[in-house]
Every structure is written in C-alpha cells, then in structure tokens.
Design an enzyme around this catalytic site. Structure first.
Site: not given
Length: 232
Positions: A49, A53, A122, A125
C-alpha cells in the site's frame, strides 16, 4: 475464511496478469487476516500500500498536469486530492469488485469489511504496488489510468467529489475573510475497529452543523454539509 475468487476475473478488469501470484495474494491480505493466521508482517498488504499510494499520487498528478494546462499548483493539488481520496479509491475498488478477493480476519469479515471504504482504498493502492513490483512502473501506470481514467477527467472538471468543508469555507469567506470556522468532536462511540465520531462545526463560536462518520474526517465533512444544508 476469506473468499478468494478466480483471479482471472481480476486480471480481466485490471488488464494485467500477474507473473507471481504470491505478491498478488499479499496485496489482497488485510492485516486482520495476517494476524489471525499468525503470518509475518510482510505477508499483509500494508507495505505494498505504501508503494501504491505514492505512485497513484504521481500518476494522477502528472495526468492532471497534462489535462489542465495552465492551472495553478493549488488547483492541481485540490483536483488530485479529489481523485486519490479514500472515497474515490474505494469506489474504484468497489466498481472492479476488489472486495470479493480480499483475505480478511473473522472480525472484519463479520463487520462488513469487504465494503469498508478504508479497506477497499488501501487494497486498491496495495494492488497497484504489487503490479509495480511484478511488472514495472509502466504496467502500474497503465492500470491506474485504466481504473481511474474517468475519475481523473471528472476531477479535472471539478465534478468528482463534493468537498463540503471547502465549499463552506469558500462561501463564508466570500463576505468575511476573518470568519472563524472550527470543528469540535462532541462524541466518540464503538469498538476500536469500528468507531463512530460525532463532530460539530462552529462559525465564529456558534454551532452551525453536526455530522457523524467512521472517521473524524468524514464526520467533519458531514458537519460542513449539514451547515450548508441549513443555508449558512
């Protein structure tokens, strides 16, 4: 027990086929499942993640930069925030059916974790992070633009999300740049994994609206929306 649907469906919707399905499974493994199964920290999706991100931010930012021409930095930042916010990424994840592939602990499973915005965002990502490690940055970019392309266009037009806090601030500051807007939490309830917050917005010290949400940010948005609905 977590459901693991046929990965062929996931490959079709993303347009990407993993060479190493182990990393894909890691991207789909929530920390609650890893903890419950006594797997190592590296077996949940939080590290992936982290990678995803940053890359989603970069790709979306670059795309908006191209689309929006001479838009100033503040506008670009606001539009990018609309596209990469939790609600927007969760919607993209829900639209692609990502929830059905997740490995969740029993507690998250029973509390509707497959539909929770925070878990879906989450996982989205983390999936991007896994694609980068499995196939490289260019493959990751292709998948981001495939899954977020419509959101990016709407974000560039300012039509993606209704940011009630921004709208309230802009409305109030049209006539008074010294207006004081404050958000104050008045209640918090529920277990740690499923809390509900109640927040009120005060304008020059007076309560103008109240809202609830499963995060402080969402409760603040709800409070601002409540104030706007009352004609503040």
């Amino acid at each position: 027990m977590a459901r693991c649907a046929d990965f062929e469906k996931l490959y079709k919707v993303t347009g990407y086929r993993f060479r190493n399905e182990k990393i894909l499974k890691t991207a789909l493994t929530h920390s609650s499942y890893a903890s419950e199964q006594k797997l190592g920290y590296e077996r949940n999706n939080e590290r992936l993640e982290f990678i995803g991100d940053a890359y989603v931010d970069a790709v979306v930012g670059a795309e908006l930069f191209d689309i929006m021409g001479t838009a100033h930095e503040g506008m670009l930042s606001r539009c990018r925030a609309d596209v990469v916010c939790e609600d927007s990424l969760a919607k993209a994840a829900a639209d692609m059916g990502l929830g059905e592939f997740l490995y969740l602990g029993r507690g998250e499973e029973s509390s509707g974790g497959r539909e929770k915005a925070s878990i879906l965002a989450d996982a989205f990502e983390a999936l991007v992070g896994a694609i980068i490690l499995d196939g490289g940055f260019e493959e990751g970019k292709k998948v981001i633009l495939r899954l977020l392309g419509d959101s990016i266009k709407l974000g560039a037009e300012g039509k993606l999300n209704k940011d009630f806090k921004t709208r309230l601030q802009e409305k109030l500051q049209e006539n008074d740049h010294n207006v004081r807007i404050e958000y104050r939490m008045v209640a918090e309830s529920g277990p740690d994994h499923n809390k509900t917050f109640t927040i009120e917005v005060l304008i020059n010290g007076k309560t103008a609206g109240t809202g609830t949400g499963q995060s402080k940010a969402k409760a603040e948005q709800a409070a601002a929306g409540d104030a706007l609905s009352k004609g503040v």
